[in-house]
Design a protein around this motif. Structure first.
Motif, PDB file in Angstrom:
ATOM      1  N   VAL A   1       0.822  -1.201   0.000  1.00  0.00           N
ATOM      2  CA  VAL A   1       0.000   0.000   0.000  1.00  0.00           C
ATOM      3  C   VAL A   1       0.866   1.265   0.000  1.00  0.00           C
ATOM      4  CG1 VAL A   1      -0.273   0.495   2.468  1.00  0.00           C
ATOM      5  CG2 VAL A   1      -2.208   0.832   0.913  1.00  0.00           C
TER       6      VAL A   1
ATOM      7  N   PHE B   1      -7.942   0.281  -4.137  1.00  0.00           N
ATOM      8  CA  PHE B   1      -7.118  -0.803  -3.606  1.00  0.00           C
ATOM      9  C   PHE B   1      -7.914  -1.643  -2.616  1.00  0.00           C
ATOM     10  CE2 PHE B   1      -2.339  -0.217  -4.316  1.00  0.00           C
ATOM     11  CZ  PHE B   1      -2.538   0.388  -5.544  1.00  0.00           C
TER      12      PHE B   1
ATOM     13  N   TYR C   1      -7.074  -8.965  -3.178  1.00  0.00           N
ATOM     14  CA  TYR C   1      -5.893  -9.152  -2.331  1.00  0.00           C
ATOM     15  C   TYR C   1      -5.916  -8.207  -1.128  1.00  0.00           C
ATOM     16  CZ  TYR C   1      -0.993  -9.558  -0.952  1.00  0.00           C
ATOM     17  OH  TYR C   1       0.165  -9.757  -0.240  1.00  0.00           O
ATOM     18  N   PHE C   2      -6.200  -6.938  -1.375  1.00  0.00           N
ATOM     19  CA  PHE C   2      -6.177  -5.959  -0.279  1.00  0.00           C
ATOM     20  C   PHE C   2      -7.412  -6.082   0.600  1.00  0.00           C
ATOM     21  CE2 PHE C   2      -3.122  -4.123  -3.166  1.00  0.00           C
ATOM     22  CZ  PHE C   2      -2.160  -3.597  -2.317  1.00  0.00           C
TER      23      PHE C   2
ATOM     24  N   SER D   1       0.101  -6.738   1.995  1.00  0.00           N
ATOM     25  CA  SER D   1      -0.728  -5.591   1.614  1.00  0.00           C
ATOM     26  C   SER D   1      -0.498  -4.384   2.510  1.00  0.00           C
ATOM     27  CB  SER D   1      -2.208  -5.980   1.660  1.00  0.00           C
ATOM     28  OG  SER D   1      -2.608  -6.240   2.999  1.00  0.00           O
TER      29      SER D   1
ATOM     30  N   ASP E   1      -2.906  -6.279   6.786  1.00  0.00           N
ATOM     31  CA  ASP E   1      -3.196  -7.619   7.310  1.00  0.00           C
ATOM     32  C   ASP E   1      -3.701  -7.494   8.746  1.00  0.00           C
ATOM     33  OD1 ASP E   1      -3.318 -10.218   8.077  1.00  0.00           O
ATOM     34  OD2 ASP E   1      -1.179 -10.642   7.870  1.00  0.00           O
TER      35      ASP E   1
END
Length: 561
Positions: free
Chosen positions: A363, A495, A500-501, A508, A511
């Motif tokens: 990020v 995002f 995934y994010f 990322s 988490d």
């Protein structure tokens, strides 16, 4: 449905960001196609320029030397004139307490040179006689026995008793087309004078000075409007007089209006406005002016109206100057210092990028992208301002840009730390982004307001290169705010809605497990208790556990001992 609206709004914001950048680039292209430049204009310390050394000239009966107070006042006035003419990053200083040194970036044009040297001695005189600027042929001049002779002492500025035989002979012989510059020192303010208009088309016999430049409070320029408020397409200079001059001006206009009421063709109903011995305009007084506000009209272009308003606004020099020398000077710091400054900026930028990836994982790419976009946006704005306002980038300005790198990262850090706090509190990532933004934007706005206020105060309270630092600092604060709203938050929303994010991928940066998040609902009818949410991330919790184990081992050693 709500999620789709958020995504669409985020995409539109990003598009808006690049539309703004495209508009700025389009402005640069428009200027470049008409002789502008695609690169920033550099200031004196980076590109060199022209240096003038002005020697003070004591005129008239003043035989004393120029004192420091006069010289300091002259420096202030010259600096205001140069800045007002659009020349950025100029330096105006004194030399050995005797001369004034003016250094400007690039090549000095004749208009700016004249503006620096001009004294702007303004005066107001009543018109007694007016006629064509050409000399009267000798065989057509007034005979000696018919020349005007005063019959008594003049009672006011419009009294014809000011016109003597000598002054009338001078008037008839005057050739305004041949006059380049008037000798203002020979014009006694208490006596009548013969003067020409600036274009040489008309000449006058004028009464004594009734008002002067010190009676002017402010001057500006604008298009002339008709009585119906419609623009005539002509340019004029607006004058506002001081409180002490208002009554004096009211008395003068009352007299002129009275003369015009008896004979509208009488030249004595006109009031001449003189600058450095020439008549700028001699309008007929149409009404009694009681508020001290008037407008000079004539054959002005926008450029000449602007130049005149600047001369009058910034006042007359307390002393006059001759240009002692003029020479081209090389850059005082040069390209080498600029190169090392840019290298320092690149190193700082690289360190910020590395920290972003190390601390915030993937990020952190949002921070990297936003800094690059903000830097590009600031640079294009500087190029545009260079073409529009002749703004020039100095080494101090470059320093302001480098310092702003850290300030640009600050907005992202504040925002993302708020998101992390929300994730630790058990919110989903999408919800954490929304709530984190609500909390962060107030802090970001307050931070940028402080940065902008500091830049404005520094700019107003300083002169020279320090202003360049303050200007770029304020410019980048505004750029960063635009990028935060149109790029950082929208990208974070996009995002946060990727698989995934949204699932809090390991790298990322969001988490929940790595951040030590405790879900609100624990299952089997249980909810999270305050003790279960200590607000620490995984790394912090491991460190606390290690410290606790070390304390236990030390305590065991003491007990065994």
């Amino acid at each position: 449905m709500a999620s789709s609206r958020k995504l669409a709004k985020a995409r539109n914001a990003i598009i808006g960001m690049f539309v703004v950048i495209a508009a700025v680039i389009g402005g640069i292209f428009a200027f470049a196609s008409t002789g502008g430049t695609w690169s920033p204009k550099l200031a004196l310390d980076l590109s060199g320029g022209t240096q003038l050394i002005l020697a003070p000239k004591v005129s008239g009966d003043n035989s004393g030397e120029v004192n420091e107070e006069q010289l300091a006042q002259a420096v202030d006035i010259i600096r205001q004139r140069v800045d007002g003419s659009g020349v950025a990053e100029a330096e105006v200083t004194t030399q050995s307490g005797k001369n004034v040194v003016v250094s400007v970036p690039g090549t000095l044009d004749s208009q700016t040179r004249d503006l620096i040297q001009a004294s702007a001695e303004m005066s107001f005189r009543s018109v007694l006689v007016a006629g064509n600027g050409a000399p009267v042929a000798e065989d057509q001049r007034t005979a000696e026995d018919k020349l005007p002779q005063p019959t008594g002492e003049p009672q006011d500025g419009s009294d014809m008793n000011w016109v003597t035989a000598d002054i009338f002979r001078e008037y008839e012989a005057k050739d305004c087309a041949a006059v380049a510059n008037e000798d203002t020192e020979a014009q006694d303010p208490s006596k009548p004078v013969v003067a020409c208009s600036t274009d040489g088309a008309e000449k006058y016999i004028l009464g004594p000075v009734e008002m002067n430049g010190t009676d002017i409070k402010d001057a500006s320029y604008s298009q002339v409007q008709s009585s119906q408020g419609v623009s005539t397409g002509q340019w004029g200079v607006n004058l506002e007089l001081t409180d002490t001059a208002r009554q004096k001006f009211q008395d003068v206009t009352s007299r002129l209006v009275g003369i015009g009421a008896q004979n509208p063709q009488d030249a004595r109903s006109r009031f001449a406005i003189m600058l450095d011995g020439k008549v700028l305009s001699a309008p007929t007084s149409q009404a009694v002016i009681t508020d001290g506000k008037s407008q000079i009209t004539g054959n002005f272009t926008e450029e000449t109206a602007k130049s005149l308003s600047e001369q009058l606004k910034y006042g007359a020099l307390p002393i006059s100057f001759d240009i002692q020398s003029e020479q081209q000077i090389s850059a005082t710091l040069g390209q080498d210092q600029l190169k090392w400054g840019l290298i320092a900026g690149a190193i700082g930028l690289t360190l910020v990028f590395i920290y972003s990836l190390f601390q915030y994982r993937l990020v952190g790419l949002i921070n990297i992208i936003s800094i690059m976009v903000a830097a590009s946006f600031s640079l294009t704005l500087i190029i545009l301002l260079g073409n529009m306002m002749n703004y020039r980038l100095s080494l101090a300005g470059v320093a302001g840009l480098i310092v702003s790198i850290g300030l640009m990262a600050d907005s992202f850090i504040v925002y993302f730390e708020r998101i992390r706090d929300e994730i630790r509190n058990g919110r989903t990532i999408a919800a954490a982004i929304d709530h984190g933004w609500d909390r962060a934007q107030r802090t970001i706005l307050a931070s940028k307001a402080v940065n902008l206020l500091a830049a404005v105060v520094l700019y107003l309270a300083s002169v020279g290169n320090v202003r360049g630092f303050a200007f770029t600092l304020g410019l980048t604060a505004i750029s960063d705010l635009i990028v935060t709203y149109l790029l950082i938050h929208p990208m974070m929303v996009l995002f946060g809605h990727t698989k995934y994010f949204a699932n809090g991928g390991r790298f990322s940066g969001m988490d929940p497990e790595a951040l030590g998040a405790a879900p609100l609902y624990r299952g089997a009818g249980r909810v999270r208790t305050p003790e279960e949410n200590d607000g620490m991330g995984a790394a912090e919790r491991r460190r606390a556990l290690r410290l606790a184990q070390e304390e236990e081992e030390k305590a065991a050693e003491v007990n065994n001992g």
